[in-house]
Design a protein around this motif. Sequence first.
Motif, PDB file in Angstrom:
ATOM      1  N   VAL A  52      -3.239  -3.886   5.914  1.00  0.00           N
ATOM      2  CA  VAL A  52      -3.311  -2.706   5.034  1.00  0.00           C
ATOM      3  C   VAL A  52      -3.022  -3.138   3.596  1.00  0.00           C
ATOM      4  O   VAL A  52      -2.426  -4.181   3.355  1.00  0.00           O
ATOM      5  CB  VAL A  52      -2.316  -1.601   5.459  1.00  0.00           C
ATOM      6  N   ARG A  57       1.167   2.614   2.883  1.00  0.00           N
ATOM      7  CA  ARG A  57       0.280   2.700   4.047  1.00  0.00           C
ATOM      8  C   ARG A  57       0.865   1.892   5.210  1.00  0.00           C
ATOM      9  O   ARG A  57       0.758   2.284   6.372  1.00  0.00           O
ATOM     10  CB  ARG A  57      -1.083   2.134   3.631  1.00  0.00           C
ATOM     11  N   CYS A  58       1.491   0.788   4.887  1.00  0.00           N
ATOM     12  CA  CYS A  58       2.107  -0.057   5.907  1.00  0.00           C
ATOM     13  C   CYS A  58       3.215   0.723   6.625  1.00  0.00           C
ATOM     14  O   CYS A  58       3.293   0.736   7.860  1.00  0.00           O
ATOM     15  CB  CYS A  58       2.657  -1.325   5.227  1.00  0.00           C
ATOM     16  N   GLY A  62       3.050   1.938  10.418  1.00  0.00           N
ATOM     17  CA  GLY A  62       4.149   1.389  11.218  1.00  0.00           C
ATOM     18  C   GLY A  62       4.849   2.489  12.011  1.00  0.00           C
ATOM     19  O   GLY A  62       5.147   2.326  13.201  1.00  0.00           O
ATOM     20  N   THR A  69       6.464  -3.643  10.665  1.00  0.00           N
ATOM     21  CA  THR A  69       5.915  -3.590   9.304  1.00  0.00           C
ATOM     22  C   THR A  69       6.325  -4.830   8.525  1.00  0.00           C
ATOM     23  O   THR A  69       7.475  -5.274   8.585  1.00  0.00           O
ATOM     24  CB  THR A  69       6.407  -2.342   8.540  1.00  0.00           C
ATOM     25  N   GLY A  71       5.474  -7.392   4.858  1.00  0.00           N
ATOM     26  CA  GLY A  71       4.788  -7.618   3.585  1.00  0.00           C
ATOM     27  C   GLY A  71       5.788  -7.971   2.503  1.00  0.00           C
ATOM     28  O   GLY A  71       6.972  -7.629   2.600  1.00  0.00           O
ATOM     29  N   LEU A  81       9.919  -2.159   4.165  1.00  0.00           N
ATOM     30  CA  LEU A  81       9.326  -2.924   5.266  1.00  0.00           C
ATOM     31  C   LEU A  81      10.402  -3.784   5.940  1.00  0.00           C
ATOM     32  O   LEU A  81      11.491  -3.987   5.407  1.00  0.00           O
ATOM     33  CB  LEU A  81       8.176  -3.806   4.755  1.00  0.00           C
ATOM     34  N   VAL A 101       1.839  -4.722  11.474  1.00  0.00           N
ATOM     35  CA  VAL A 101       1.163  -4.042  10.361  1.00  0.00           C
ATOM     36  C   VAL A 101       1.528  -4.812   9.098  1.00  0.00           C
ATOM     37  O   VAL A 101       2.683  -4.812   8.670  1.00  0.00           O
ATOM     38  CB  VAL A 101       1.614  -2.571  10.239  1.00  0.00           C
ATOM     39  N   THR A 103       0.924  -5.905   5.143  1.00  0.00           N
ATOM     40  CA  THR A 103       0.302  -5.596   3.867  1.00  0.00           C
ATOM     41  C   THR A 103       0.253  -6.846   2.985  1.00  0.00           C
ATOM     42  O   THR A 103       1.254  -7.521   2.765  1.00  0.00           O
ATOM     43  CB  THR A 103       1.006  -4.440   3.119  1.00  0.00           C
ATOM     44  N   THR A 108      -6.316  -8.636   2.032  1.00  0.00           N
ATOM     45  CA  THR A 108      -6.718  -7.332   2.556  1.00  0.00           C
ATOM     46  C   THR A 108      -7.816  -6.717   1.703  1.00  0.00           C
ATOM     47  O   THR A 108      -8.783  -6.145   2.210  1.00  0.00           O
ATOM     48  CB  THR A 108      -5.511  -6.368   2.603  1.00  0.00           C
TER      49      THR A 108
END
Lengths: 242, 242
Positions: A52, A57-58, A62, A69, A71, A81, A101, A103, A108
């Motif tokens: 993502v 959005r992550c 999630g 999650t 990133g 996250l 998930v 990011t 991406t």
Amino acid sequence: MTNKPSLHTSLSPALLNLYDVSNSIVVIIDVLRATSTIATALYNGAKCVIPVDSVTRCMEIGRQIEGITAGERDGQIAEGLEYGNSPFEYPREFIKGKTLVLTTTNGTRLLHMALEKGAKEVVTGSFPNLSAVCDHLQEKNQHVILGCAAWKDRVNIEDMLFAGAVISRIGKQFSINCDSSHIALAMYEKANKDMFAFMKKNEASHYHRLMNFGLEDDIRYCLTADGANVLPRYEDGKLVIN
Amino acid sequence: MTNKPSLHTSLSPALLNLYDVSNSIVVIIDVLRATSTIATALYNGAKCVIPVDSVTRCMEIGRQIEGITAGERDGQIAEGLEYGNSPFEYPREFIKGKTLVLTTTNGTRLLHMALEKGAKEVVTGSFPNLSAVCDHLQEKNQHVILGCAAWKDRVNIEDMLFAGAVISRIGKQFSINCDSSHIALAMYEKANKDMFAFMKKNEASHYHRLMNFGLEDDIRYCLTADGANVLPRYEDGKLVIN
């Protein structure tokens, strides 16, 4: 004339529209570290990886699917996250059976661009899954675009080196009328004895960035072939292996 | 921290907007053959070179100022123009004191982009005027963008090699946090013993294109340093030397 399929290398997402994406398999390359981590998590048994493009959005996805999650922003786990971008955070005992998930910004974005342009197939490539990517492309025998995720559209050395590694292995099977591909191959031939040393000597910007975060082991792993030799394919919003 | 000015390499016009053009000297690089021919015409005494982006505009300006009109499309002198893109068409006995109105696609487009983005100064670079470019950049000691004209936005080998040659000579005077520049330098170091052979071996697309038109001499001249060692600067719509 040749009946071989064509192979092109797009050195930056800003150049992807120069190529005939809709007629090609697109390999998303984000060596440090998104696509290396994706291969590793899947190799270690993750159910799938959902890429993502934002932290929000992550978190949202999630929560919805009870995924892990992950990133980073500026080298730190992003606020909200749970995990970071390092492949070492996803050993089998942790990630097996779970959904990651993830990011990332550059990788991406490129992946979504390729989808929007109607890519025939989207897979992810990194040194940890070099052989799997090469085997797949060789078997499919279709047009290929090696898509470097780069860094905010700026060309980077490591993604180009991976493109060069693929071309070095399977280039002969393709018709390559593409200077970027020939440059990538020449760079790889120059670098391949010791890519870590090459990155250092040529002051690769990501080399410096990750070394400053103490991530030498990450760099070394991400430049080593076949540590997580699976083929992540994009399918219905997820990266999966067969 | 460093007080050195920065140097970046833009490998394609499609990447130019990633760099701080308004604060920099921009070197327009179109080795095969626009900027090589521009240096040569001016070295041989042309009053100035007016770069224009279309055949129509070339004819129009040619009539207005009684200039020599020149430009090619697909390897032939474009219909309505008098001369082509080869540096050998502009010896002193022909071009001295005259104005050359030259239409090229990639180089002219990049030049106009740099102007629109407010470049501090625009000069043109090619192997025939390599030393003049390096001396100028060294003397000015300001931020530099080496702008490759490329081919319809596709990265090409020869423009990258010229960027690498500049960096090889004067890079130490600049702060270079730019993988494209480091790639260009590494390529140049690999190529510089015999750039013609390097272009051939690495299947440079322009090498093939020009060889097919019987233009080996043009390629060799355009890859040789200092055959026309002047510095074309853009000023009020024209490229001039001091």
